[in-house]
Design a protein around this motif. Structure first.
Motif: not given
Length: 302
Positions: A103-106, A113-115, A119-121, A150-151
């Protein structure tokens, strides 16, 4: 691809009075949770005090849980960190030791930002072996960054190993949106007090810190749901609500650790700057838990 389901337990990290990890207590806790009906295990997350652990400690904790579980239930390691480099290191380690997924939290605190979140994930997912599943983890009230529909949709459509999301905020409209991301997209929720309702909505289960102390009522809810026994499910959901209120729903992890001490698991202490319950608070909690166990005929020992 093994997915999270049912009662996935967000595990505490047992520590001694100096804040050192207690390996034997983690082994004992792992065994007890499996014996009491946990469907999956999820160490090193918010409940596990991840922000107070360094990478070496997180790897050690992950290894202990995976080794102790011995594939009896799926084990997902929370690998989220503030940078992609650290997250990828923890995720690859989880794969190496035989975990079933991550699992990976923000990343927290700094606004993304959404971008940037997408990109991170995608960077993390792209660094993992094919078929090794990853769950997104959205807890905006703690991280300060909110994964919009949308993300999630964009990430899911561009990363084959993204299996689902753990969502820990009670926004039912957002939950319903997540359930529309994709036919095979798995949604696990962290709001224990409405577990039964979320199952009926279509969520695959809960990721619960409260169930890390009292897994039994949550396991009863899930089994009743599987057996289509709605009356039993409703009855046990009320028990879940009561124990959630007693343990403060994870707003103070010291209640979880003291609750485990009550049940015979030497969960120990909080790591500074968090503090343990004061003695009078602890004694009061033990009295309430004794009454709770008698009322619902749940063993005091885990």
């Amino acid at each position: 691809m093994k997915k999270l389901h049912g009662v996935t337990v967000a595990m505490v990290t047992p520590m001694d009075s100096r804040g050192a990890f207690l390996k034997e207590a983690m082994e004992q806790l792992t065994e007890a949770l499996i014996a009491r009906g946990a469907d999956c295990l999820y160490p090193c997350g918010t409940t596990g005090e991840m922000s107070r652990l360094n990478l070496k400690e997180r790897k050690e904790i992950a290894s202990v849980v995976v080794k102790t579980a011995k594939k009896r239930v799926p084990v997902y390691i929370h690998a989220g960190a503030d940078t992609p480099k650290e997250t990828i290191e923890l995720a690859l380690h989880a794969r190496q030791i035989g975990a079933d997924g991550v699992g990976v939290v923000t990343p927290a605190f700094l606004h993304m930002s959404s971008r940037e979140m997408q990109n991170y994930y995608l960077e993390v997912a792209g660094a993992l072996p094919e078929g090794f599943p990853l769950y997104l983890y959205n807890i905006p009230q703690c991280s300060g960054n909110d994964l919009l529909y949308k993300d999630v949709k964009t990430i899911y459509e561009n990363a084959e190993n993204v299996a689902g999301i753990k969502y820990s905020y009670l926004d039912l409209n957002r939950t319903l949106e997540y359930l529309q991301v994709g036919e095979d997209f798995s949604v696990l929720h962290g709001c224990d007090k409405v577990f039964a309702s979320l199952l009926v909505l279509g969520c695959g289960g809960t990721v619960s810190g409260v169930a890390g102390v009292f897994p039994e009522p949550f396991a009863e809810v899930y089994r009743a749901y599987q057996e289509k026994d709605l009356e039993r499910m409703e009855r046990w959901q009320k028990v879940c609500v009561e124990i959630c209120d007693i343990l403060k729903c994870g707003s103070n992890m010291a209640y979880f650790k003291s609750g485990l001490e009550f049940r015979g698991i030497p969960a120990g202490h909080m790591r500074s700057p968090q503090m343990d319950l004061e003695e009078l608070e602890r004694e009061h909690l033990f009295c309430i838990l004794r009454d709770f166990c008698r009322k619902f005929q749940i063993s005091e020992k885990l």
